[in-house]
Design a protein around this motif. Structure first.
Motif, PDB file in Angstrom:
ATOM      1  N   VAL A  86       0.868  -1.174   0.000  1.00  0.00           N
ATOM      2  CA  VAL A  86       0.000   0.000   0.000  1.00  0.00           C
ATOM      3  C   VAL A  86       0.906   1.225   0.000  1.00  0.00           C
ATOM      4  CG1 VAL A  86      -1.799   1.270   1.223  1.00  0.00           C
ATOM      5  CG2 VAL A  86      -1.811  -1.246   1.242  1.00  0.00           C
ATOM      6  N   LEU A  87       0.922   1.938  -1.113  1.00  0.00           N
ATOM      7  CA  LEU A  87       1.765   3.123  -1.229  1.00  0.00           C
ATOM      8  C   LEU A  87       1.097   4.355  -0.633  1.00  0.00           C
ATOM      9  CD1 LEU A  87       3.114   2.605  -4.856  1.00  0.00           C
ATOM     10  CD2 LEU A  87       4.044   1.741  -2.691  1.00  0.00           C
ATOM     11  N   ARG A  88      -0.211   4.426  -0.771  1.00  0.00           N
ATOM     12  CA  ARG A  88      -1.005   5.513  -0.186  1.00  0.00           C
ATOM     13  C   ARG A  88      -2.359   4.938   0.216  1.00  0.00           C
ATOM     14  NH1 ARG A  88       0.479  11.193  -2.690  1.00  0.00           N
ATOM     15  NH2 ARG A  88       2.645  11.086  -2.049  1.00  0.00           N
ATOM     16  N   SER A  89      -2.924   5.472   1.281  1.00  0.00           N
ATOM     17  CA  SER A  89      -4.249   5.037   1.720  1.00  0.00           C
ATOM     18  C   SER A  89      -4.990   6.214   2.334  1.00  0.00           C
ATOM     19  CB  SER A  89      -4.139   3.917   2.756  1.00  0.00           C
ATOM     20  OG  SER A  89      -5.428   3.496   3.161  1.00  0.00           O
ATOM     21  N   SER A  90      -6.263   6.349   1.970  1.00  0.00           N
ATOM     22  CA  SER A  90      -7.089   7.382   2.590  1.00  0.00           C
ATOM     23  C   SER A  90      -7.405   6.934   4.016  1.00  0.00           C
ATOM     24  CB  SER A  90      -8.375   7.572   1.791  1.00  0.00           C
ATOM     25  OG  SER A  90      -9.138   6.380   1.775  1.00  0.00           O
ATOM     26  N   TYR A 140      -4.841  10.195  -6.231  1.00  0.00           N
ATOM     27  CA  TYR A 140      -4.089   8.938  -6.254  1.00  0.00           C
ATOM     28  C   TYR A 140      -3.786   8.507  -7.688  1.00  0.00           C
ATOM     29  CZ  TYR A 140      -4.670   8.195  -1.223  1.00  0.00           C
ATOM     30  OH  TYR A 140      -4.618   8.295   0.141  1.00  0.00           O
ATOM     31  N   GLU A 141      -4.710   8.754  -8.609  1.00  0.00           N
ATOM     32  CA  GLU A 141      -4.445   8.432 -10.013  1.00  0.00           C
ATOM     33  C   GLU A 141      -3.314   9.301 -10.562  1.00  0.00           C
ATOM     34  OE1 GLU A 141      -8.341   8.904 -11.705  1.00  0.00           O
ATOM     35  OE2 GLU A 141      -8.828   6.765 -11.400  1.00  0.00           O
ATOM     36  N   ASP A 170     -10.578   1.623  -6.003  1.00  0.00           N
ATOM     37  CA  ASP A 170     -11.706   2.533  -5.756  1.00  0.00           C
ATOM     38  C   ASP A 170     -13.055   1.895  -6.087  1.00  0.00           C
ATOM     39  OD1 ASP A 170     -11.295   2.467  -8.517  1.00  0.00           O
ATOM     40  OD2 ASP A 170     -11.976   4.527  -8.784  1.00  0.00           O
ATOM     41  N   ARG A 171     -13.104   0.623  -6.362  1.00  0.00           N
ATOM     42  CA  ARG A 171     -14.376  -0.028  -6.736  1.00  0.00           C
ATOM     43  C   ARG A 171     -15.390  -0.051  -5.595  1.00  0.00           C
ATOM     44  NH1 ARG A 171     -14.927  -2.665 -11.578  1.00  0.00           N
ATOM     45  NH2 ARG A 171     -13.004  -3.322 -12.583  1.00  0.00           N
ATOM     46  N   LEU A 197      -3.603   3.287  -3.136  1.00  0.00           N
ATOM     47  CA  LEU A 197      -2.715   3.116  -4.283  1.00  0.00           C
ATOM     48  C   LEU A 197      -1.836   1.914  -3.956  1.00  0.00           C
ATOM     49  CD1 LEU A 197      -1.363   3.886  -6.949  1.00  0.00           C
ATOM     50  CD2 LEU A 197       0.067   5.484  -5.650  1.00  0.00           C
ATOM     51  N   LEU A 198      -1.938   0.879  -4.791  1.00  0.00           N
ATOM     52  CA  LEU A 198      -1.212  -0.354  -4.539  1.00  0.00           C
ATOM     53  C   LEU A 198      -0.117  -0.572  -5.567  1.00  0.00           C
ATOM     54  CD1 LEU A 198      -4.144  -2.887  -3.907  1.00  0.00           C
ATOM     55  CD2 LEU A 198      -2.928  -1.472  -2.239  1.00  0.00           C
ATOM     56  N   ALA A 199       0.957  -1.189  -5.101  1.00  0.00           N
ATOM     57  CA  ALA A 199       1.975  -1.749  -5.983  1.00  0.00           C
ATOM     58  C   ALA A 199       1.919  -3.259  -5.761  1.00  0.00           C
ATOM     59  CB  ALA A 199       3.358  -1.221  -5.644  1.00  0.00           C
ATOM     60  N   VAL A 200       1.712  -3.999  -6.838  1.00  0.00           N
ATOM     61  CA  VAL A 200       1.656  -5.451  -6.775  1.00  0.00           C
ATOM     62  C   VAL A 200       2.866  -5.986  -7.535  1.00  0.00           C
ATOM     63  CG1 VAL A 200       0.335  -7.495  -7.436  1.00  0.00           C
ATOM     64  CG2 VAL A 200      -0.868  -5.437  -6.665  1.00  0.00           C
TER      65      VAL A 200
END
Length: 146
Positions: free
Chosen positions: A38-42, A60-61, A127-128, A136-139
């Motif tokens: 998780v790079l960023r989270s609200s 985030y986008e 965001d679904r 914002l995820l990095a996988v």
């Protein structure tokens, strides 16, 4: 963390051995064959209105796109990967993780195959689910996208 730190984390995950079991792994979640960072989270966005959520998603986008601009010269320019098609396929076929879970949470991803590592990297804004936080995820995975 800033962009340089996030890129350093992604680089590290491209080299770090995958864990044998699902669980936390030095700043991210690991599982056999993949990491999710998780790079960023609200925080607290679940209770906020749709307008605030839309602003957060847009921010985030933009950050995802800034990461893309730094990684594309290294790994190549790619078109956005539509995760909606993957989500639709989960109804009729078994889609492996982390792709099934990512498609349930995000609409689009930046995607690269990282040459020489046998790994794939995806950046996506989750965001679904309007009742969940935006992330914002990095996988990083060895599983090729379906």
């Amino acid at each position: 963390m800033d962009i340089a730190q996030h890129i350093a984390l992604i680089d590290e995950l491209c080299l770090r051995p995958f864990p044998a079991e699902h669980g936390p792994s030095d700043g991210c979640t690991g599982a056999p064959g993949h990491f999710v960072a998780v790079l960023r989270s609200s925080h607290g966005l679940r209770a906020d209105g749709p307008a605030e959520r839309a602003v957060t998603v847009e921010r985030y986008e933009e950050y995802r796109d800034a990461l893309y601009e730094r990684l594309a010269p290294r790994w190549g320019e790619t078109d956005p990967w539509n995760l909606q098609t993957v989500l639709l396929r989960t109804e009729r076929e078994e889609i492996p993780e982390p792709w099934a879970g990512l498609s349930a949470r995000a609409r689009v991803a930046c995607l690269w195959e990282v040459e020489g590592t046998g790994r794939w990297v995806a950046l996506a804004v989750t965001d679904r689910d309007g009742t969940d936080e935006v992330r914002l995820l990095a996988v990083v995975t060895r599983e090729a996208p379906p």
